[in-house]
Motif scaffolding. Structure first.
Motif, PDB file in Angstrom:
ATOM      1  N   PRO A  77     -16.221-137.554  56.345  1.00  0.00           N
ATOM      2  CA  PRO A  77     -16.821-139.157  57.562  1.00  0.00           C
ATOM      3  C   PRO A  77     -16.602-138.721  58.762  1.00  0.00           C
ATOM      4  O   PRO A  77     -15.520-138.391  58.825  1.00  0.00           O
ATOM      5  N   TYR A  78     -17.551-139.803  58.947  1.00  0.00           N
ATOM      6  CA  TYR A  78     -18.280-139.675  60.393  1.00  0.00           C
ATOM      7  C   TYR A  78     -19.105-141.481  60.554  1.00  0.00           C
ATOM      8  O   TYR A  78     -19.968-141.749  59.644  1.00  0.00           O
ATOM      9  N   GLU A  79     -18.841-141.024  61.355  1.00  0.00           N
ATOM     10  CA  GLU A  79     -19.161-142.078  62.207  1.00  0.00           C
ATOM     11  C   GLU A  79     -21.169-142.724  62.459  1.00  0.00           C
ATOM     12  O   GLU A  79     -21.214-143.875  61.730  1.00  0.00           O
ATOM     13  N   GLY A  80     -21.624-141.399  62.420  1.00  0.00           N
ATOM     14  CA  GLY A  80     -23.065-141.463  62.257  1.00  0.00           C
ATOM     15  C   GLY A  80     -23.702-140.711  61.385  1.00  0.00           C
ATOM     16  O   GLY A  80     -22.772-141.101  59.989  1.00  0.00           O
ATOM     17  N   MET A  81     -24.902-140.364  61.336  1.00  0.00           N
ATOM     18  CA  MET A  81     -25.295-139.122  60.922  1.00  0.00           C
ATOM     19  C   MET A  81     -24.648-138.153  59.906  1.00  0.00           C
ATOM     20  O   MET A  81     -24.558-136.870  61.149  1.00  0.00           O
ATOM     21  N   ALA A  82     -24.760-137.318  59.459  1.00  0.00           N
ATOM     22  CA  ALA A  82     -25.096-135.716  58.953  1.00  0.00           C
ATOM     23  C   ALA A  82     -26.160-134.748  58.751  1.00  0.00           C
ATOM     24  O   ALA A  82     -27.144-135.056  58.379  1.00  0.00           O
ATOM     25  N   GLU A  83     -26.095-133.991  60.014  1.00  0.00           N
ATOM     26  CA  GLU A  83     -27.397-133.524  60.479  1.00  0.00           C
ATOM     27  C   GLU A  83     -28.093-132.206  60.422  1.00  0.00           C
ATOM     28  O   GLU A  83     -27.090-131.708  60.807  1.00  0.00           O
ATOM     29  N   ALA A  84     -29.025-131.424  59.802  1.00  0.00           N
ATOM     30  CA  ALA A  84     -29.013-130.038  59.621  1.00  0.00           C
ATOM     31  C   ALA A  84     -30.383-129.891  60.377  1.00  0.00           C
ATOM     32  O   ALA A  84     -30.899-130.418  59.797  1.00  0.00           O
ATOM     33  N   ALA A  85     -30.682-129.076  60.958  1.00  0.00           N
ATOM     34  CA  ALA A  85     -32.408-128.290  61.142  1.00  0.00           C
ATOM     35  C   ALA A  85     -31.983-127.028  60.203  1.00  0.00           C
ATOM     36  O   ALA A  85     -31.198-126.309  60.245  1.00  0.00           O
ATOM     37  N   VAL A  86     -34.156-127.508  59.306  1.00  0.00           N
ATOM     38  CA  VAL A  86     -33.709-126.118  58.426  1.00  0.00           C
ATOM     39  C   VAL A  86     -34.637-125.226  58.109  1.00  0.00           C
ATOM     40  O   VAL A  86     -35.579-126.302  58.560  1.00  0.00           O
ATOM     41  N   ALA A  87     -34.801-124.324  58.505  1.00  0.00           N
ATOM     42  CA  ALA A  87     -35.969-123.429  58.184  1.00  0.00           C
ATOM     43  C   ALA A  87     -35.579-122.576  56.790  1.00  0.00           C
ATOM     44  O   ALA A  87     -34.632-121.689  56.761  1.00  0.00           O
ATOM     45  N   GLN A  88     -36.807-122.252  55.761  1.00  0.00           N
ATOM     46  CA  GLN A  88     -36.337-121.754  54.875  1.00  0.00           C
ATOM     47  C   GLN A  88     -37.834-120.493  54.461  1.00  0.00           C
ATOM     48  O   GLN A  88     -38.744-121.047  54.481  1.00  0.00           O
ATOM     49  N   PHE A  89     -37.873-119.769  53.992  1.00  0.00           N
ATOM     50  CA  PHE A  89     -38.368-118.599  54.142  1.00  0.00           C
ATOM     51  C   PHE A  89     -38.414-117.388  53.265  1.00  0.00           C
ATOM     52  O   PHE A  89     -37.451-117.041  53.125  1.00  0.00           O
ATOM     53  N   ARG A  90     -39.670-117.150  52.479  1.00  0.00           N
ATOM     54  CA  ARG A  90     -39.532-115.556  51.908  1.00  0.00           C
ATOM     55  C   ARG A  90     -39.901-114.430  52.722  1.00  0.00           C
ATOM     56  O   ARG A  90     -39.988-114.660  53.932  1.00  0.00           O
ATOM     57  N   TYR A  91     -38.917-113.097  52.143  1.00  0.00           N
ATOM     58  CA  TYR A  91     -39.398-112.110  52.948  1.00  0.00           C
ATOM     59  C   TYR A  91     -41.433-111.586  53.302  1.00  0.00           C
ATOM     60  O   TYR A  91     -41.185-111.744  54.078  1.00  0.00           O
ATOM     61  N   ASP A  92     -41.963-112.246  52.487  1.00  0.00           N
ATOM     62  CA  ASP A  92     -43.281-111.838  52.063  1.00  0.00           C
ATOM     63  C   ASP A  92     -44.154-113.225  53.013  1.00  0.00           C
ATOM     64  O   ASP A  92     -45.247-113.778  52.734  1.00  0.00           O
ATOM     65  N   PHE A  93     -43.043-113.742  53.112  1.00  0.00           N
ATOM     66  CA  PHE A  93     -44.204-115.117  53.874  1.00  0.00           C
ATOM     67  C   PHE A  93     -45.311-115.207  54.718  1.00  0.00           C
ATOM     68  O   PHE A  93     -46.041-116.315  55.055  1.00  0.00           O
ATOM     69  N   LEU A  94     -45.483-114.158  55.599  1.00  0.00           N
ATOM     70  CA  LEU A  94     -46.355-113.290  56.186  1.00  0.00           C
ATOM     71  C   LEU A  94     -46.899-112.680  55.996  1.00  0.00           C
ATOM     72  O   LEU A  94     -47.804-111.822  57.125  1.00  0.00           O
ATOM     73  N   GLY A  95     -46.643-111.357  54.547  1.00  0.00           N
ATOM     74  CA  GLY A  95     -47.398-111.163  54.047  1.00  0.00           C
ATOM     75  C   GLY A  95     -46.628-109.456  53.421  1.00  0.00           C
ATOM     76  O   GLY A  95     -45.464-109.688  54.098  1.00  0.00           O
TER      77      GLY A  95
END
Length: 285
Positions: A77-95
């Motif tokens: 419980p928190y007065e504000g919002m729960a927040e996170a910055a997320v990045a998801q990628f695969r091993y081959d996302f650039l080849g």
């Protein structure tokens, strides 16, 4: 009871996804996916579950999780919002062979080490800015910024593995289903008496067979894992309430105060009162 398998959507025009997760509460949602995941907590506090490990998180908490490593973040419980910055990628996302190139050898090493999860002890301002601004950039700039983030993290000497070496991040489906059923059950019931026979029955095993199975799959005993859950619950109570330590012990699942103090010190290196005092001193005014 099994963890949810997630297949993150990839926006048109790019090969990975990044977003700001902002909710009133992060619920316990045990899941895994084929993507690597970078998560930076920007608001709120709670508990991070990764493989065999249960730990508190605060703003500034940064982790890199390898593929198929079960995890979830459960906020408090928190007065504000729960927040996170997320990045998801695969091993081959650039080849397929991108990270095999010699100039990216250190990045490949970082990704290999993330199989057990990596927690970064400090987050440079550059990394914080890169991750929080990713969703606002165009696709090309996002890709450059993600690689720059990984470059910073590959050189970060504070990176430590999260889960224990005895844990297999991607065990067989049958093993994972059983372990995840047990972990979800214990997350809900660990503050009550835990009987191995009852837990074993959940996955249709005898107590003796289950004991061997759990230790082999998780790299620790059921008792050790339950103590970890209980101590993290105690940490939450110590830092968010003014309850007496005796009451914290009971609410965390310990009926014996000396046992609580002993287990807490084994896992945290401090007495409960010392932990509370240290947290209060470290809290912003």
């Amino acid at each position: 009871m099994r963890p949810r398998y997630e297949q993150p959507g990839i926006p048109d025009g790019t090969t990975f996804t990044c977003f700001i997760r902002r909710q009133e509460v992060f619920d316990f949602a045990w899941h895994h996916h084929r993507e690597y995941e970078l998560t930076l907590i920007t608001e709120g506090v709670g508990t991070r579950y990764v493989g065999t490990t249960v730990e508190r998180y605060y703003p500034g908490d940064l982790v890199l999780l390898g593929p198929d490593l079960p995890h979830t973040f459960a906020s408090e419980p928190y007065e504000g919002m729960a927040e996170a910055a997320v990045a998801q990628f695969r091993y081959d996302f650039l080849g397929t062979d991108f990270f095999a190139l010699p100039q990216f050898r250190t990045l490949a090493g970082l990704l290999a080490r993330s199989a057990l999860g990596l927690h970064f002890g400090s987050v440079p301002g550059e990394v914080h800015a890169l991750l929080t601004q990713l969703p606002c950039l165009d696709a090309a700039a996002q890709t450059v910024a993600l690689l720059d983030t990984l470059r910073y993290l590959a050189a970060d000497a504070t990176a430590m593995p999260i889960t224990g070496p005895g844990y297999a991040p991607a065990p067989s489906t049958a093993v994972r289903d059983r372990i995840d059923a047990v972990c979800r059950h214990l997350q809900q019931t660990h503050t009550e008496p835990v009987h191995q026979e009852q837990v074993a029955a959940l996955v249709h095993m005898s107590s003796t067979s289950f004991s061997r199975f759990f230790r082999r799959a998780m790299g620790r005993t059921l008792t050790d894992y339950v103590n970890q859950l209980r101590v993290e619950t105690a940490c939450s109570l110590l830092t968010t309430t003014s309850l007496p330590v005796t009451e914290v012990a009971v609410r965390s699942g310990y009926r014996n105060l000396s046992n609580f103090n002993r287990r807490f010190r084994e896992l945290k290196g401090l007495r409960p009162t010392e932990y509370r005092a240290a947290h209060q001193q470290a809290s912003p005014a």
